[in-house]
Design an enzyme around this catalytic site. Structure first.
Site, PDB file in Angstrom:
ATOM      1  N   HIS A   1      33.179 -95.017  93.203  1.00 14.21           N
ATOM      2  CA  HIS A   1      32.456 -94.750  91.959  1.00 14.21           C
ATOM      3  C   HIS A   1      33.214 -93.719  91.124  1.00 14.21           C
ATOM      4  O   HIS A   1      33.244 -92.533  91.458  1.00 14.21           O
ATOM      5  CB  HIS A   1      31.054 -94.243  92.281  1.00 14.21           C
ATOM      6  CG  HIS A   1      30.116 -94.232  91.122  1.00 14.21           C
ATOM      7  ND1 HIS A   1      30.531 -94.359  89.819  1.00 14.21           N
ATOM      8  CD2 HIS A   1      28.763 -94.093  91.067  1.00 14.21           C
ATOM      9  CE1 HIS A   1      29.478 -94.306  89.008  1.00 14.21           C
ATOM     10  NE2 HIS A   1      28.399 -94.137  89.747  1.00 14.21           N
TER      11      HIS A   1
ATOM     12  N   LYS B   1      32.705-101.699  92.657  1.00 10.44           N
ATOM     13  CA  LYS B   1      32.718-100.372  93.296  1.00 10.44           C
ATOM     14  C   LYS B   1      32.892-100.491  94.800  1.00 10.44           C
ATOM     15  O   LYS B   1      33.305 -99.526  95.457  1.00 10.44           O
ATOM     16  CB  LYS B   1      31.425 -99.614  92.978  1.00 10.44           C
ATOM     17  CG  LYS B   1      31.298 -99.126  91.541  1.00 10.44           C
ATOM     18  CD  LYS B   1      30.055 -98.271  91.375  1.00 10.44           C
ATOM     19  CE  LYS B   1      29.888 -97.766  89.942  1.00 10.44           C
ATOM     20  NZ  LYS B   1      29.473 -98.834  89.021  1.00 10.44           N
TER      21      LYS B   1
ATOM     22  N   PHE C   1      22.900 -90.846  85.953  1.00 14.28           N
ATOM     23  CA  PHE C   1      22.021 -89.692  86.034  1.00 14.28           C
ATOM     24  C   PHE C   1      21.623 -89.277  84.617  1.00 14.28           C
ATOM     25  O   PHE C   1      22.347 -89.503  83.653  1.00 14.28           O
ATOM     26  CB  PHE C   1      22.739 -88.522  86.712  1.00 14.28           C
ATOM     27  CG  PHE C   1      22.831 -88.638  88.213  1.00 14.28           C
ATOM     28  CD1 PHE C   1      22.236 -89.673  88.909  1.00 14.28           C
ATOM     29  CD2 PHE C   1      23.534 -87.689  88.937  1.00 14.28           C
ATOM     30  CE1 PHE C   1      22.319 -89.772  90.286  1.00 14.28           C
ATOM     31  CE2 PHE C   1      23.628 -87.769  90.317  1.00 14.28           C
ATOM     32  CZ  PHE C   1      23.021 -88.809  91.003  1.00 14.28           C
TER      33      PHE C   1
END
Length: 409
Positions: free
Chosen positions: A334, A329, A393
């Protein structure tokens, strides 16, 4: 039943096609640039990992020009993977499983101005808004394009979506529900609304004057992630069938571990990550001593980098300091739900070439990040087993392990 990788396709900010992508990753060239085509004048972050020089009209699928960008990117990556694999067989025994975090958000954003400001409002919305925006559009169109009639679904576990899709595809093949599955992730989140929403979270880098140096995983002076777009597709097959037809084999997918933190929607948990890592190693029948390299999640956010480091140290113990671990990354940004699949493709290429890609922009390590992150330059070394980390998340943790098979490319 062993499951192997017989085709790779990738579209990324650092290159379109696996050759261009891998050249950039090995050489530490960043694909992060000033974002074009989006009005960022009122935003703090104005840089992104944008895919440039991509022409959807060149896709072989005739309907491609009328699709959302996240589907177009997936089709491009899929063309490369399927062509290389030479995928064939009973259409009812072939499947498609893809991951995406935000689906056709570009289509939704494009329709908002007309909906809310035009005199006729809802009457002028594009009639294909729903089929373009739906999360399973990419998987569905791939199946239509190739006449695939087996299992087909889309996984959405935020940033771990692509890795989840690969893991679930491996399970289906292992348990006999399919002979081969096209799997991976795709994401096109660089629309104004989504980009502004990520700005509002205050987790993105504001190094607008130096885009290539903006993403700094595990570095003391990191200031956040950079949003990007892209897609990666792999063809997964039963090993016996792949060898029977003489297909190229990059890797055996040996382990898949998934867990949830069960604690917080955006703050990562060491315990949750540890559980997924241990599950993947157990699934692979792999000891910590066999792990040669870790493709890190490495977002360049304070919470993730420290948490991931702690989780690796807890599972690997004394060996943690001896295993190289890097974040691509740092060069790509991302790509949310596509990131785990892109990193899986990178891991397959690492196995093939015996090359660990670097974590660029790492000059002053965070004292709390004290492992070997392969700073700034790629490293050549023997590689037999790799672990690829993806966290997301919602507390979603996904770990994939892969091994170099016998009689490889």
């Amino acid at each position: 039943m062993k499951v192997v990788v017989t085709g790779l396709g990738v579209v990324s900010s650092a290159g379109i096609g696996k050759a261009s992508f891998w050249d950039s990753i090995r050489e530490g060239r960043s694909g992060v640039k000033t974002l074009e085509g989006v009005d960022t004048s009122r935003l703090k972050t104005r840089i992104a990992g944008q895919v440039t020089d991509f022409d959807p009209s060149a896709l072989s699928y005739s309907a491609a020009r009328n699709l959302d960008r996240f589907t177009q990117l997936a089709l491009k990556a899929c063309e490369e993977a399927v062509e290389e694999s030479g995928l064939s067989g009973d259409p009812g025994r072939l499947g498609v499983i893809l991951g995406t975090g935000v689906g056709g958000i570009g289509t939704i954003d494009d329709q908002q101005p007309a909906l809310h400001t035009h005199q006729r409002g809802p009457q002028i919305l594009h009639p294909l808004t729903v089929p373009k925006a739906m999360f399973n559009a990419a998987a569905g169109h791939i199946a239509i394009h190739y006449g695939i009639r087996g299992p087909n679904f889309t996984v959405s576990t935020a940033c771990s979506s692509g890795a989840s899709a690969i893991g679930e595809a491996v399970r289906l093949i292992r348990h006999g529900y399919a002979d081969a599955i096209i799997a991976g992730g795709t994401e096109a989140p660089l629309s104004y609304g989504m980009f502004a929403a990520w700005n509002a979270m205050r987790v993105m880098s504001v190094r607008n004057d130096d885009p290539a140096a903006a993403v700094r995983p595990f570095s003391k002076d990191r200031d956040g992630l950079v949003l990007s777009e892209g897609a990666a597709i792999v063809v997964l097959e039963r090993e016996d069938l792949a060898r029977k037809r003489g297909a190229p084999i990059y890797a055996e997918v040996t382990g898949y571990g998934c867990s949830n933190d069960g604690v917080h929607p955006t703050r990562p948990s060491v315990d949750g990550q540890v559980a997924a890592i241990r599950d993947a190693l157990r699934d692979a029948g792999m000891s910590v001593d066999e792990v040669d390299y870790i493709n890190a999640h490495g977002t360049a956010t304070t919470a993730n980098d420290v948490t991931e480091t702690k989780a690796i140290k807890q599972v690997l113990g004394d060996r943690a300091a001896k295993v190289p671990m890097s974040s691509i990354k740092s060069m790509l940004g991302h790509a949310l739900g596509a990131s785990g699949a892109i990193e899986f493709v990178s891991s397959c290429l690492s196995l093939r070439d015996g090359i660990v890609p670097p974590t660029v922009n790492l000059h002053t390590p965070d004292p709390d990040c004290d492992l070997d992150y392969v700073p700034n330059e790629a490293r050549e070394m023997p590689l037999n087993a790799i672990m690829s980390n993806t966290f997301a998340f919602g507390g979603c943790n996904v770990i994939l392990t892969l091994r170099k098979p016998e009689n490889t490319l």
